[in-house]
Design a protein around this motif. Structure first.
Motif, short mmCIF file in Angstrom:
data_model
loop_
_atom_site.label_atom_id
_atom_site.label_comp_id
_atom_site.label_asym_id
_atom_site.label_seq_id
_atom_site.Cartn_x
_atom_site.Cartn_y
_atom_site.Cartn_z
N SER A 23 9.01 25.37 10.70
CA SER A 23 9.75 24.35 11.43
C SER A 23 10.86 23.76 10.58
O SER A 23 11.75 23.09 11.07
CB SER A 23 8.80 23.24 11.89
N LEU A 24 10.82 24.02 9.28
CA LEU A 24 11.85 23.49 8.40
C LEU A 24 12.97 24.50 8.20
O LEU A 24 13.99 24.19 7.61
CB LEU A 24 11.25 23.18 7.03
N ALA A 25 12.75 25.74 8.67
CA ALA A 25 13.74 26.80 8.50
C ALA A 25 14.13 26.98 7.04
O ALA A 25 15.27 27.22 6.70
CB ALA A 25 14.97 26.53 9.36
N LEU A 26 13.14 26.81 6.16
CA LEU A 26 13.40 27.06 4.74
C LEU A 26 13.18 28.53 4.41
O LEU A 26 13.66 29.03 3.42
CB LEU A 26 12.47 26.22 3.86
N VAL A 27 12.44 29.18 5.29
CA VAL A 27 12.14 30.59 5.09
C VAL A 27 13.42 31.38 5.32
O VAL A 27 14.17 31.10 6.24
CB VAL A 27 11.04 31.04 6.06
N GLY A 28 13.67 32.33 4.48
CA GLY A 28 14.87 33.14 4.66
C GLY A 28 15.79 33.06 3.45
O GLY A 28 16.56 33.96 3.21
N ASP A 29 15.64 32.00 2.68
CA ASP A 29 16.38 31.92 1.44
C ASP A 29 15.73 32.87 0.45
O ASP A 29 14.55 32.78 0.17
CB ASP A 29 16.34 30.48 0.91
N GLU A 30 16.50 33.78 -0.09
CA GLU A 30 15.96 34.84 -0.94
C GLU A 30 15.27 34.33 -2.21
O GLU A 30 14.34 34.95 -2.69
CB GLU A 30 17.09 35.77 -1.39
N GLY A 31 15.73 33.22 -2.73
CA GLY A 31 15.20 32.75 -3.99
C GLY A 31 14.04 31.78 -3.84
O GLY A 31 13.54 31.27 -4.83
N ILE A 32 13.60 31.51 -2.59
CA ILE A 32 12.56 30.50 -2.36
C ILE A 32 11.54 31.03 -1.37
O ILE A 32 11.89 31.58 -0.33
CB ILE A 32 13.17 29.20 -1.80
N GLU A 33 10.25 30.87 -1.71
CA GLU A 33 9.19 31.19 -0.77
C GLU A 33 8.29 29.97 -0.64
O GLU A 33 7.84 29.42 -1.64
CB GLU A 33 8.35 32.37 -1.28
N CYS A 34 8.03 29.55 0.60
CA CYS A 34 7.14 28.42 0.81
C CYS A 34 5.71 28.87 0.57
O CYS A 34 5.31 29.95 0.98
CB CYS A 34 7.28 27.87 2.22
N GLU A 58 6.67 16.42 -0.05
CA GLU A 58 6.20 17.29 -1.13
C GLU A 58 5.96 18.68 -0.55
O GLU A 58 5.51 18.81 0.58
CB GLU A 58 4.90 16.71 -1.70
N LEU A 59 6.27 19.69 -1.35
CA LEU A 59 6.13 21.06 -0.86
C LEU A 59 5.79 21.99 -2.02
O LEU A 59 6.37 21.88 -3.10
CB LEU A 59 7.46 21.50 -0.22
N ALA A 60 4.82 22.89 -1.78
CA ALA A 60 4.51 23.93 -2.76
C ALA A 60 5.40 25.13 -2.45
O ALA A 60 5.44 25.62 -1.33
CB ALA A 60 3.04 24.32 -2.67
N VAL A 61 6.13 25.58 -3.45
CA VAL A 61 7.06 26.70 -3.25
C VAL A 61 6.96 27.66 -4.42
O VAL A 61 6.36 27.36 -5.45
CB VAL A 61 8.53 26.23 -3.16
N ALA A 62 7.56 28.81 -4.23
CA ALA A 62 7.78 29.72 -5.35
C ALA A 62 9.29 29.92 -5.44
O ALA A 62 9.95 30.19 -4.43
CB ALA A 62 7.07 31.05 -5.12
N PHE A 63 9.82 29.72 -6.63
CA PHE A 63 11.24 29.94 -6.87
C PHE A 63 11.43 31.23 -7.65
O PHE A 63 10.58 31.62 -8.44
CB PHE A 63 11.83 28.82 -7.74
N ARG A 64 12.58 31.83 -7.44
CA ARG A 64 12.94 32.95 -8.30
C ARG A 64 13.64 32.36 -9.53
O ARG A 64 14.60 31.62 -9.41
CB ARG A 64 13.89 33.90 -7.56
N CYS A 65 13.12 32.71 -10.70
CA CYS A 65 13.68 32.16 -11.94
C CYS A 65 15.13 32.62 -12.09
O CYS A 65 15.44 33.79 -11.91
CB CYS A 65 12.84 32.63 -13.13
N CYS A 66 16.01 31.68 -12.44
CA CYS A 66 17.43 32.02 -12.56
C CYS A 66 17.71 32.83 -13.81
O CYS A 66 18.79 33.38 -13.97
CB CYS A 66 18.28 30.75 -12.53
N ARG A 67 16.73 32.91 -14.71
CA ARG A 67 16.96 33.67 -15.94
C ARG A 67 16.31 35.05 -15.89
O ARG A 67 16.94 36.05 -16.19
CB ARG A 67 16.42 32.91 -17.15
N CYS A 68 14.99 35.10 -15.52
CA CYS A 68 14.30 36.39 -15.59
C CYS A 68 14.07 37.00 -14.21
O CYS A 68 13.57 38.12 -14.10
CB CYS A 68 12.96 36.26 -16.32
#
Ligand SMILES: [Zn+2]
Ligand SMILES: [Zn+2]
Length: 153
Positions: A23-34, A58-68
């Motif tokens: 419902s937040l439409a956060l899904v779809g950003d390649e670097g972020i997974e809810c 507050e939200l639990a997410v997984a980010f893609r590290c900008c370095r590795c």
């Protein structure tokens, strides 16, 4: 997050609950997974046609590290959420989902890193330097090499 304005206590009311990430439409950003639902804890107050809100999201997410470029889990919290939303006089409900979504996105780091010590990827062979080393040497800077060849007589 739909709020029933006609049922809202005049002195203000506290709301706690969750919103599905879809419902937040956060899904779809390649670097972020809810990794779960958005959790909100807000106090709402209606004054005339102005709905004010404050609290935290507050939200639990997984980010893609900008370095590795590996994904890592993180919890993002905005504890100083505060704002107002204009609601038409005749409305008996208001949807705060866009406001919560925006607050959440603003709380995301611009350059998420899995650790402050992340060594990233080798710029030459692409190996993940957190996992293994490589034999690459920093490239030599040719601007200085050219200068070396100038001989002064
Ligand atoms: Zn990393
Ligand atoms: Zn390398």
């Amino acid at each position: 997050m739909i709020v029933q304005l006609d049922k809202l206590a005049e002195a203000g009311e506290r709301f706690r609950g969750t919103l599905a990430p879809e419902s937040l439409a956060l899904v779809g950003d390649e670097g972020i997974e809810c990794r779960g639902d958005l959790e909100y804890d807000l106090t709402l107050h209606l004054s005339g046609t102005e709905l004010s809100y404050r609290g935290q999201v507050e939200l639990a997410v997984a980010f893609r590290c900008c370095r590795c470029a590996e994904f890592f889990d993180a919890r993002v919290r905005e504890s100083g959420l505060k704002g107002t939303k204009a609601v038409p006089e005749t409305a008996n409900s208001a949807d705060l989902t866009p406001e919560l979504r925006e607050a959440m996105i603003l709380a995301f780091p611009n350059y998420p890193a899995c650790s402050t010590n992340c060594r990233g990827l080798c710029s030459q062979c692409g190996v993940n330097l957190n996992e293994s080393g490589c034999d690459c040497r920093p490239p030599t800077d040719d601007r200085w090499g050219a200068l070396d060849q100038i001989s002064i007589e």
